[in-house]
Design a protein around this motif. Sequence first.
Motif, mmCIF file in Angstrom:
data_model
loop_
_atom_site.group_PDB
_atom_site.id
_atom_site.type_symbol
_atom_site.label_atom_id
_atom_site.label_comp_id
_atom_site.label_asym_id
_atom_site.label_seq_id
_atom_site.Cartn_x
_atom_site.Cartn_y
_atom_site.Cartn_z
ATOM 1 N N GLN A 118 0.857 -1.304 -0.028
ATOM 2 C CA GLN A 118 0.055 -0.018 -0.093
ATOM 3 C C GLN A 118 0.652 1.281 -0.138
ATOM 4 O OE1 GLN A 118 -1.638 1.409 3.612
ATOM 5 N NE2 GLN A 118 -3.873 1.307 2.991
ATOM 6 N N VAL A 119 0.347 2.360 -0.646
ATOM 7 C CA VAL A 119 0.903 3.393 -0.480
ATOM 8 C C VAL A 119 0.238 4.658 -0.076
ATOM 9 C CG1 VAL A 119 2.267 5.397 -1.788
ATOM 10 C CG2 VAL A 119 2.269 3.110 -2.475
ATOM 11 N N GLN A 120 0.346 5.327 1.107
ATOM 12 C CA GLN A 120 -0.276 6.206 1.787
ATOM 13 C C GLN A 120 0.303 7.705 1.491
ATOM 14 O OE1 GLN A 120 0.310 5.027 5.899
ATOM 15 N NE2 GLN A 120 -1.415 3.839 5.827
ATOM 16 N N GLY A 121 -0.652 8.693 1.737
ATOM 17 C CA GLY A 121 -0.006 10.051 1.553
ATOM 18 C C GLY A 121 0.608 10.375 3.223
ATOM 19 N N GLU A 122 1.734 10.970 3.058
ATOM 20 C CA GLU A 122 2.509 11.474 4.116
ATOM 21 C C GLU A 122 1.759 12.268 5.164
ATOM 22 O OE1 GLU A 122 5.414 10.744 5.619
ATOM 23 O OE2 GLU A 122 5.143 12.388 7.275
ATOM 24 N N GLN A 123 0.859 13.139 4.533
ATOM 25 C CA GLN A 123 0.165 13.934 5.455
ATOM 26 C C GLN A 123 -0.971 13.324 6.406
ATOM 27 O OE1 GLN A 123 -1.057 17.315 2.953
ATOM 28 N NE2 GLN A 123 1.032 18.165 2.873
ATOM 29 N N ILE A 124 -1.217 13.550 7.594
ATOM 30 C CA ILE A 124 -2.051 12.970 8.540
ATOM 31 C C ILE A 124 -3.403 13.859 8.337
ATOM 32 C CG2 ILE A 124 -3.084 12.432 10.886
ATOM 33 C CD1 ILE A 124 -0.083 11.435 11.413
ATOM 34 N N THR A 125 -4.532 13.417 7.734
ATOM 35 C CA THR A 125 -5.283 14.531 7.449
ATOM 36 C C THR A 125 -6.309 14.306 8.801
ATOM 37 O OG1 THR A 125 -7.055 12.849 6.608
ATOM 38 C CG2 THR A 125 -5.496 14.048 4.924
ATOM 39 N N ASP A 126 -6.966 15.504 9.135
ATOM 40 C CA ASP A 126 -7.871 15.866 10.320
ATOM 41 C C ASP A 126 -8.830 16.638 9.823
ATOM 42 O OD1 ASP A 126 -8.735 16.685 12.816
ATOM 43 O OD2 ASP A 126 -7.292 18.323 13.130
ATOM 44 N N LEU A 127 -10.069 16.082 9.770
ATOM 45 C CA LEU A 127 -11.543 16.820 9.507
ATOM 46 C C LEU A 127 -12.065 17.216 10.740
ATOM 47 C CD1 LEU A 127 -13.463 14.307 6.857
ATOM 48 C CD2 LEU A 127 -11.978 16.588 6.378
#
Lengths: 332, 297
Positions: free
Chosen positions: B223-232
């Motif tokens: 799997q490849v993930q985005g580096e940024q941890i998102t926060d809604l």
Amino acid sequence: MHLVCPAGNLPALQAAIDAGADAVYAGFRDQTNARAFPGLNFSDEELRQGIAYAHARGRKVYLALNTYPDSARLALWQATVDKAASFGCDAIIAAEMAVLDYASRSYPQLARHLSVQGSATTAPALRYMHERFGIERAVLPRVLSIQQVERLCEQSPVPLEVFAFGSLCIMVEGRCQLSSYVTGASPNRHGVCSPAHFVRWDEHPDGGRSVRLNQVLIDRFGQSEPAGYPTVCKGRFVVGDETFHALEEPTSLNTLELLPRLAQAGVAALKIEGRQRGVAYVASVTRTWRDALDRYRASPQHWSAKPTWQQALSQHAEGHQTTLGPYHRNWH
Amino acid sequence: MHTMKLSLGPLQYFWPRERTLSFYREAVQWPLDIIYLGETVCSKRRQLGTRDWIALAAELAESGKQIVLSSLALIEAESELGMLQRLIEDGRFLIEANDLSAVQLCKARGASFVAGPSLNVYNHRALALLMSDGLQRWVPGVEQGETLLRELRTAVLADGLGMPELEVIAFGRLPLAYSARCFTARALDVAKDQCGFRCIEHPDGLPLATREGQAFLRINGIQVQGEQITDLGPELPVLRELGIDILRLYPQAEGMQDVVAHYDLALRSPTPPPRIASRNGYWHGEPGMQPVATAQA
């Protein structure tokens, strides 16, 4: 095995038919297909002409309708199914459930092929699409080994089509958001990967070049280094202390040497990638595979991949390199 | 006021057995409503096997929280189908289907399921079809934001249909892509078949940066993930108005209890919480990653 070839425009369609394609696949000039590139694809009139050209020679035309419409745009995809039926396309290649459902209800006689974008890699997934939408064929994502393809051929409820040659998506098709993470535009929703208007090349005083996608540095090239198109998956990045092609090298898939195994497994069709490529590519690659398939049919016991075929294919490969890709266990 | 629930998404990384078990035994004490368990990325990760995950599910279910068993996003081998079959045939827990294989097996069994984010559902018609097959809850894919969900909801209501439970990824690194290739093995220069399970050394994945040092992606096995941890979190008022039922928080190696506490407090507060991680561009109809000032030449 049928040979299914790419047609990015009318001249490419004619070239593929003339070079011996059993079928070509083409798309309209909008986001309903996964090669929605500027200057590519067909107007209504061009597609009518292309279908007439193919049908006059006993060949088929499949319409690529393989992106994922959101609710607000679904009507355009449905209208495109209507056109495929009224123009006399031999099949649509679709991935999205609402599109397949609409087509199966409105035009049950119009063949439906499951696109590679549908990400179906197992017998149960194929069974779902077959039971639900009556698909007649499925194109497999480029993730399975040759042994897995062979086993799936035994278990699949529908004939299978596999990729034989062309640019290699390293990720499961239909499941890749690398382009949209960087640019907002995705193969699934917009029919594009790393669109050209986000690409910026910079020349350096030392003769080298760097390439950015929406400002993200995808790679740098030395003066004499060949530079490929900057999709995220084929860039060079830093992991740990190493700078390398962390996901995949610029290379093309070439399964020529697997032709006998694919045929014996019962694969129904071989697909050539490359609607974005020119007439010369389509003509040469189609002719090579036509010859290889004809020789196999004539004499399966004595078939081997000719060096001249491999040379012809390598010339058209990304970075002039080819790989067996996921078909070969060592690639993983 | 619409009451939102909190879920702990499936663990995307590979942790040692004891660490995984103790993480969940703590997590079950946190103010969460739903816990997703199971391996979604790589079938070779067997610090906990299918039977262990099912046993853990049974143990955690005694807390009264809803336990869901998540399944693989990419299924290639027959052994992987066998794992999936065991999860579904257990029959005690809701299944998160991350691939059509799981949808088909749930449908055949008459079992309801959660459609996970790697199942491609983009419009109201596809949602209605899957609901007739047993879809009970939907986690939209990562690229679907506010506008798309609003349009979809309008279309569902116009068709006179009901919405399923809606769960959005509120916190964590976004899963962006899956491959037959293991990128962790590639980075460590080992063959996938002899990988030595080295991803266990990277409890939050392996960072990938651009050649000018910009943190960009995370490698996590296939799997490849985005580096940024998102926060809604700061988008809570809109999430409420859209009728989102559940906020998904993906486990990270450190500080997860604080993240859960932060969201729990946010749900009970009249004002939206401050941002604790990156803005999610996808939610706003933009590129998923937030632009970062390029390094000075």
